[in-house]
Scaffold this motif. Structure first.
Motif, PDB file in Angstrom:
ATOM      1  N   MET A 211       1.976  12.185 -16.163  1.00 45.74           N
ATOM      2  CA  MET A 211       1.550  13.591 -16.163  1.00 45.74           C
ATOM      3  C   MET A 211       2.602  14.459 -15.712  1.00 45.74           C
ATOM      4  SD  MET A 211      -1.932  13.748 -16.532  1.00 45.74           S
ATOM      5  CE  MET A 211      -2.529  15.100 -15.643  1.00 45.74           C
ATOM      6  N   ALA A 212       3.578  13.987 -15.850  1.00 49.08           N
ATOM      7  CA  ALA A 212       4.788  15.017 -15.422  1.00 49.08           C
ATOM      8  C   ALA A 212       4.680  16.469 -16.114  1.00 49.08           C
ATOM      9  CB  ALA A 212       6.202  14.552 -15.723  1.00 49.08           C
ATOM     10  N   ASN A 213       4.274  16.273 -17.773  1.00 48.25           N
ATOM     11  CA  ASN A 213       4.228  17.520 -18.472  1.00 48.25           C
ATOM     12  C   ASN A 213       3.009  18.080 -18.662  1.00 48.25           C
ATOM     13  OD1 ASN A 213       3.144  15.538 -20.049  1.00 48.25           O
ATOM     14  ND2 ASN A 213       4.169  16.114 -21.993  1.00 48.25           N
ATOM     15  N   ALA A 214       2.161  17.901 -17.445  1.00 43.38           N
ATOM     16  CA  ALA A 214       0.788  18.347 -17.730  1.00 43.38           C
ATOM     17  C   ALA A 214       0.481  19.779 -17.701  1.00 43.38           C
ATOM     18  CB  ALA A 214      -0.079  17.814 -16.374  1.00 43.38           C
ATOM     19  N   HIS A 215       1.476  20.376 -16.706  1.00 42.41           N
ATOM     20  CA  HIS A 215       1.333  22.078 -16.990  1.00 42.41           C
ATOM     21  C   HIS A 215       1.807  22.449 -18.333  1.00 42.41           C
ATOM     22  CE1 HIS A 215       5.540  20.840 -16.055  1.00 42.41           C
ATOM     23  NE2 HIS A 215       6.135  22.006 -16.466  1.00 42.41           N
ATOM     24  N   GLU A 216       2.622  21.992 -18.885  1.00 44.29           N
ATOM     25  CA  GLU A 216       3.178  22.561 -20.159  1.00 44.29           C
ATOM     26  C   GLU A 216       1.865  22.303 -21.256  1.00 44.29           C
ATOM     27  OE1 GLU A 216       6.361  20.156 -21.344  1.00 44.29           O
ATOM     28  OE2 GLU A 216       7.830  20.742 -19.575  1.00 44.29           O
ATOM     29  N   ARG A 217       1.293  21.158 -21.047  1.00 40.80           N
ATOM     30  CA  ARG A 217      -0.002  21.066 -22.260  1.00 40.80           C
ATOM     31  C   ARG A 217      -0.966  22.262 -21.635  1.00 40.80           C
ATOM     32  NH1 ARG A 217      -2.150  15.765 -21.173  1.00 40.80           N
ATOM     33  NH2 ARG A 217      -0.673  15.282 -19.618  1.00 40.80           N
ATOM     34  N   LEU A 218      -1.308  22.424 -20.496  1.00 37.89           N
ATOM     35  CA  LEU A 218      -1.997  23.242 -19.969  1.00 37.89           C
ATOM     36  C   LEU A 218      -1.807  24.687 -20.643  1.00 37.89           C
ATOM     37  CD1 LEU A 218      -4.380  24.082 -18.374  1.00 37.89           C
ATOM     38  CD2 LEU A 218      -2.978  24.986 -16.706  1.00 37.89           C
ATOM     39  N   ALA A 219      -0.482  25.085 -20.477  1.00 35.96           N
ATOM     40  CA  ALA A 219       0.189  26.502 -21.000  1.00 35.96           C
ATOM     41  C   ALA A 219       0.166  26.434 -22.521  1.00 35.96           C
ATOM     42  CB  ALA A 219       1.522  26.603 -20.396  1.00 35.96           C
ATOM     43  N   SER A 220       0.196  25.531 -23.024  1.00 37.51           N
ATOM     44  CA  SER A 220       0.288  25.262 -24.547  1.00 37.51           C
ATOM     45  C   SER A 220      -1.087  25.298 -25.223  1.00 37.51           C
ATOM     46  CB  SER A 220       0.775  24.123 -25.275  1.00 37.51           C
ATOM     47  OG  SER A 220       0.012  22.916 -25.085  1.00 37.51           O
ATOM     48  N   GLY A 221      -2.233  25.461 -24.386  1.00 37.56           N
ATOM     49  CA  GLY A 221      -3.530  25.495 -24.834  1.00 37.56           C
ATOM     50  C   GLY A 221      -4.259  24.226 -25.238  1.00 37.56           C
ATOM     51  N   GLN A 222      -3.489  23.155 -25.007  1.00 37.36           N
ATOM     52  CA  GLN A 222      -3.939  21.853 -25.581  1.00 37.36           C
ATOM     53  C   GLN A 222      -5.079  21.486 -24.543  1.00 37.36           C
ATOM     54  OE1 GLN A 222      -0.957  18.731 -25.941  1.00 37.36           O
ATOM     55  NE2 GLN A 222       0.581  20.207 -26.091  1.00 37.36           N
ATOM     56  N   ILE A 223      -4.975  22.030 -23.330  1.00 31.67           N
ATOM     57  CA  ILE A 223      -6.069  21.571 -22.283  1.00 31.67           C
ATOM     58  C   ILE A 223      -7.025  22.852 -21.565  1.00 31.67           C
ATOM     59  CG2 ILE A 223      -6.319  20.306 -20.005  1.00 31.67           C
ATOM     60  CD1 ILE A 223      -3.755  18.948 -20.549  1.00 31.67           C
ATOM     61  N   ARG A 224      -7.945  22.700 -21.609  1.00 37.65           N
ATOM     62  CA  ARG A 224      -8.674  23.871 -20.805  1.00 37.65           C
ATOM     63  C   ARG A 224      -9.329  22.921 -19.882  1.00 37.65           C
ATOM     64  NH1 ARG A 224     -12.979  26.119 -24.086  1.00 37.65           N
ATOM     65  NH2 ARG A 224     -12.980  27.642 -22.897  1.00 37.65           N
ATOM     66  N   ARG A 225      -9.425  23.132 -18.411  1.00 34.93           N
ATOM     67  CA  ARG A 225      -9.895  22.311 -17.491  1.00 34.93           C
ATOM     68  C   ARG A 225     -11.178  22.708 -17.139  1.00 34.93           C
ATOM     69  NH1 ARG A 225      -8.094  17.743 -15.386  1.00 34.93           N
ATOM     70  NH2 ARG A 225      -7.802  18.648 -13.121  1.00 34.93           N
ATOM     71  N   GLU A 226     -12.189  21.837 -16.761  1.00 35.88           N
ATOM     72  CA  GLU A 226     -13.450  22.243 -16.547  1.00 35.88           C
ATOM     73  C   GLU A 226     -13.746  22.609 -15.069  1.00 35.88           C
ATOM     74  OE1 GLU A 226     -17.625  20.226 -17.836  1.00 35.88           O
ATOM     75  OE2 GLU A 226     -16.379  19.013 -16.789  1.00 35.88           O
ATOM     76  N   TYR A 227     -14.258  23.720 -15.002  1.00 36.63           N
ATOM     77  CA  TYR A 227     -14.499  24.216 -13.578  1.00 36.63           C
ATOM     78  C   TYR A 227     -16.134  24.079 -13.231  1.00 36.63           C
ATOM     79  CZ  TYR A 227      -9.497  26.046 -12.338  1.00 36.63           C
ATOM     80  OH  TYR A 227      -8.499  26.001 -12.023  1.00 36.63           O
ATOM     81  N   ARG A 228     -16.457  23.055 -12.963  1.00 35.90           N
ATOM     82  CA  ARG A 228     -17.727  22.901 -12.619  1.00 35.90           C
ATOM     83  C   ARG A 228     -18.219  22.887 -11.206  1.00 35.90           C
ATOM     84  NH1 ARG A 228     -19.509  16.542 -13.448  1.00 35.90           N
ATOM     85  NH2 ARG A 228     -21.194  17.310 -12.172  1.00 35.90           N
ATOM     86  N   ASP A 229     -19.286  23.402 -11.046  1.00 39.22           N
ATOM     87  CA  ASP A 229     -19.824  23.450  -9.512  1.00 39.22           C
ATOM     88  C   ASP A 229     -19.100  23.160  -8.514  1.00 39.22           C
ATOM     89  OD1 ASP A 229     -19.655  20.397  -9.821  1.00 39.22           O
ATOM     90  OD2 ASP A 229     -21.655  20.646 -10.961  1.00 39.22           O
ATOM     91  N   HIS A 230     -19.168  21.995  -7.977  1.00 43.70           N
ATOM     92  CA  HIS A 230     -18.171  21.920  -6.666  1.00 43.70           C
ATOM     93  C   HIS A 230     -16.670  22.244  -6.710  1.00 43.70           C
ATOM     94  CE1 HIS A 230     -18.613  18.031  -8.743  1.00 43.70           C
ATOM     95  NE2 HIS A 230     -17.354  17.904  -8.546  1.00 43.70           N
ATOM     96  N   ARG A 231     -16.312  21.976  -7.955  1.00 45.70           N
ATOM     97  CA  ARG A 231     -14.692  22.374  -8.010  1.00 45.70           C
ATOM     98  C   ARG A 231     -14.429  23.798  -7.992  1.00 45.70           C
ATOM     99  NH1 ARG A 231     -13.863  18.800 -13.480  1.00 45.70           N
ATOM    100  NH2 ARG A 231     -13.983  16.615 -12.289  1.00 45.70           N
ATOM    101  N   LEU A 232     -15.629  24.605  -8.645  1.00 46.51           N
ATOM    102  CA  LEU A 232     -15.389  25.784  -8.637  1.00 46.51           C
ATOM    103  C   LEU A 232     -15.570  26.770  -7.321  1.00 46.51           C
ATOM    104  CD1 LEU A 232     -15.020  28.809 -10.126  1.00 46.51           C
ATOM    105  CD2 LEU A 232     -17.586  28.589 -10.478  1.00 46.51           C
ATOM    106  N   GLU A 233     -16.377  25.974  -6.538  1.00 45.02           N
ATOM    107  CA  GLU A 233     -16.617  26.460  -4.943  1.00 45.02           C
ATOM    108  C   GLU A 233     -15.367  25.958  -4.260  1.00 45.02           C
ATOM    109  OE1 GLU A 233     -19.036  24.523  -1.256  1.00 45.02           O
ATOM    110  OE2 GLU A 233     -19.938  24.106  -2.923  1.00 45.02           O
TER     111      GLU A 233
END
Length: 260
Positions: A211-233
């Motif tokens: 997971m060391a490069n997870a932030h890079e994958r997020l920034a590149s658009g490879q990942i869209r994290r799911e903000y469901r119910d309790h996570r958004l809260e």
């Protein structure tokens, strides 16, 4: 049986421990494009929310970790994971529900900061301190539930224990475990002696190492994290309002089907 999963998913870890405890043969697969909300094929057909775990067993297509556990208990009742006493069964289910919602949200929020770089500097430190306080509260509650018993389930390992296992273990992984010699630390020591748990936790640790490069994958658009119910809260109450707004603006967060 085929289990669609990801080793980092606490929900999937619960199911894998249950399958292994029951001695059931299964294979695992991480769906292509998992984490984008756009995964397709047989996985998407079985899991409209694009979430793991999802179990394929013959003609059965089952999503949601709790429903999968119930299915396994119904179809393969031995060894039983739920205690016989109705009150004890309810207790196990309540422990599961709290861990699946409140505890999962704290751990998930920490991963957003630590792995995906959602916050930096003072904001990150403040949010991590908030998560540490919340984790301590949850662990105090769990300590009370455990009492002087060997297992959360009672006399033997079961449903309640495998429901706590992934969440408490991640706290230890993040450096937020309870002190050595504490009831929860001793429980965890007993826990990891079980082959079902040891195998599952080893898979988690191997995946976490990547997971060391997870932030890079997020920034590149490879990942869209799911903000469901309790996570958004959790984000809203723990100082992450701007994180949510930024994620919406950058289109790197998503919500549960069918809303976006």
């Amino acid at each position: 049986m085929l289990l669609y999963e990801h080793p980092l998913s606490s929900y999937a870890q619960k199911v894998k421990i249950a399958l292994r405890e029951k001695g059931l043969d299964f294979r695992v697969e991480t769906p292509a494009a998992l984490g984008t909300g756009t995964a397709g094929g047989a996985f998407a057909a079985a899991s409209p929310r694009n979430e793991v775990p999802t179990l394929i067993d013959g003609e059965a297509r089952i999503f949601d970790s709790t429903i999968i556990l119930e299915y396994l208990e119904d179809k393969h009742p031995s060894p039983a994971l739920l205690p016989r006493d109705p009150a004890a069964r309810a207790e196990a289910r309540m422990i599961e529900d709290l861990c699946d919602t409140l505890y999962e949200a704290v751990n998930w929020g920490l991963s957003e900061i630590r792995w995906f770089g959602r916050a930096e500097g003072e904001q990150a430190e403040t949010m991590k301190a908030t998560a540490a306080r919340q984790t301590a509260e949850l662990q105090t509650w769990l300590t009370d539930k455990l009492g002087d018993r060997r297992w959360f389930n009672g006399e033997s390992f079961g449903w309640a224990d495998l429901s706590v296992a992934p969440y408490l273990n991640r706290s230890f992984f993040y450096g937020l475990g309870t002190p050595a010699g504490s009831p929860l630390a001793k429980w965890r020591e007993r826990l990891i002696e079980r082959p079902s748990v040891a195998a599952t936790f080893n898979e988690f640790e191997m995946a976490a190492a990547g997971m060391a490069n997870a932030h890079e994958r997020l920034a590149s658009g490879q990942i869209r994290r799911e903000y469901r119910d309790h996570r958004l809260e959790w984000m809203m109450k723990s100082g992450g309002l701007q994180i949510v707004l930024d994620g919406l603006a950058k289109n790197n967060i998503r919500f549960t089907w069918p809303l976006g």
